[in-house]
Design an enzyme around this catalytic site. Structure first.
Site, mmCIF file in Angstrom:
data_model
loop_
_atom_site.group_PDB
_atom_site.id
_atom_site.type_symbol
_atom_site.label_atom_id
_atom_site.label_comp_id
_atom_site.label_asym_id
_atom_site.label_seq_id
_atom_site.Cartn_x
_atom_site.Cartn_y
_atom_site.Cartn_z
ATOM 1 N N PRO A 2 -50.671 -8.204 1.998
ATOM 2 C CA PRO A 2 -51.379 -9.405 1.570
ATOM 3 C C PRO A 2 -52.891 -9.239 1.569
ATOM 4 O O PRO A 2 -53.482 -8.780 2.537
ATOM 5 C CB PRO A 2 -50.969 -10.439 2.611
ATOM 6 C CG PRO A 2 -50.130 -9.721 3.614
ATOM 7 C CD PRO A 2 -50.343 -8.273 3.414
ATOM 8 N N GLU A 3 -53.476 -9.618 0.465
ATOM 9 C CA GLU A 3 -54.924 -9.714 0.377
ATOM 10 C C GLU A 3 -55.261 -11.207 0.348
ATOM 11 O O GLU A 3 -54.383 -12.037 0.577
ATOM 12 C CB GLU A 3 -55.428 -8.979 -0.867
ATOM 13 C CG GLU A 3 -55.003 -7.508 -0.870
ATOM 14 C CD GLU A 3 -55.509 -6.727 -2.063
ATOM 15 O OE1 GLU A 3 -56.636 -6.967 -2.502
ATOM 16 O OE2 GLU A 3 -54.759 -5.880 -2.564
ATOM 17 N N HIS A 99 -36.653 -8.028 11.616
ATOM 18 C CA HIS A 99 -38.118 -8.072 11.718
ATOM 19 C C HIS A 99 -38.685 -9.491 11.818
ATOM 20 O O HIS A 99 -39.870 -9.698 11.591
ATOM 21 C CB HIS A 99 -38.790 -7.329 10.564
ATOM 22 C CG HIS A 99 -38.298 -5.928 10.396
ATOM 23 N ND1 HIS A 99 -38.343 -4.985 11.406
ATOM 24 C CD2 HIS A 99 -37.730 -5.309 9.341
ATOM 25 C CE1 HIS A 99 -37.826 -3.849 10.961
ATOM 26 N NE2 HIS A 99 -37.446 -4.020 9.724
#
Length: 279
Positions: A2-3, A99
């Site tokens: 993610p940016e 996860h």
DNA sequence: CCGGACGCCTGTCGGC
DNA sequence: TGCCGACAGGCGTCCG
């Protein structure tokens, strides 16, 4: 993964479910994130969320001290998605997936669930003010804010020999621009990614600041970029992938000039650019 | 101070 | 089919 656009999309997605809600508990299944999740995070129990913010790629959840608490009890949660993290809103009894490391359990049975295969992410408690946190203190300006201008980039880059791509990805210079959007912004601005940052003229930095802003705003509008597995908190993918001009398009023709898109490693990261459009 | 290399960790993919 | 290396959207640290 993610940016800035993906983090902003995540923030907008979780806000309605969290704002003004009381935290019932925090469940930690695997504390081994980039910063180990410690017992300290349990102080969030019983607090009400009265604000959600983004600074750079950090999500900040504000929780004022409960009534009657000692002074200095301000604080909140800080979440970073690292390379592979994502957040999901679900029911507390929804089956966990692989996860799913941390749950923020709200009163009423809704859960904010943090999933992160590579565990480069962060889910931690901070004591106010968040702005002075070591991970946030020295960050550069927001690319969508007023302080981010071509003139700023020009002045900041004088004397530097680093490539302009690495310069643009340096969070002390400007935050939120990662490997995808750095390539995209440089293509839109017509600047070759390996050019030395200190040898680029001011007008070109004006174009770069404008291009960076434009690419990020468009990506936010599309809900971010899903290349492999990014999803918003409602499990929806981002649709900016279909608007990428150069990233992950090695060998394919440039949409603007037709020349084949080049791929080259710059600063240990794959970089994409067009020799016909970028000089 | 600057710039570059490395490591953290798991999953996936391509080549043999 | 299996194995093995390369690579993946971030970023702090260490070294010269």
């Amino acid at each position: 993964m993610p940016e800035l656009p993906e983090v902003e999309t995540t923030l907008r997605g979780i806000r309605p479910a969290l704002l003004n809600r009381r935290i019932a508990d925090i469940t930690v299944r695997n504390p081994a994130l980039r910063i180990p999740v410690g017992d300290r995070i349990k102080v969030a129990r019983g607090r009400v969320i009265n604000g959600l913010r983004r600074r750079a790629k950090y999500l900040l959840i504000d929780t004022p001290a409960p009534a009657g608490a000692k002074s200095g009890a301000e604080g909140g949660l800080m979440i970073h998605l690292g390379m592979s993290g994502s957040l999901r809103i679900c029911a507390a009894n929804a089956p966990t997936r692989k996860h799913d490391h941390v749950d923020l359990v709200l009163e009423g049975g809704t859960v904010l669930r943090f999933n992160d295969p590579r565990r480069f992410g962060i889910f931690t408690w901070w004591d106010a003010p968040a702005e002075s946190h070591p991970l946030i203190r020295d960050l550069g300006p927001e690319p969508l804010g007023e302080a981010f201008t071509g003139t700023y980039l020009y002045r900041r880059s004088r004397g530097l020999r680093v490539s302009v791509k690495n310069f643009l990805m340096n969070a002390r210079v400007v935050v939120g621009v990662g490997n995808i959007y750095a390539s995209e912004a440089l293509h839109l601005a017509g600047i070759h990614p390996v050019r030395a940052a200190g040898r680029i003229a001011e007008p070109r930095y004006v174009a770069l600041a404008e291009a960076t802003r434009s690419v990020l705003e468009n990506a936010i509008r599309q809900g971010g970029t899903t290349l492999r597995d990014f999803t918003a908190p409602d499990s929806q993918p981002g649709y900016f992938a279909q608007e990428l001009q150069v990233y992950d398009r090695a060998g394919a023709p440039c949409y603007r000039c037709g020349a084949p898109i080049r791929k080259r490693v710059i600063g240990q990261r794959s970089s994409y650019y067009c020799l016909g459009c970028q000089t």
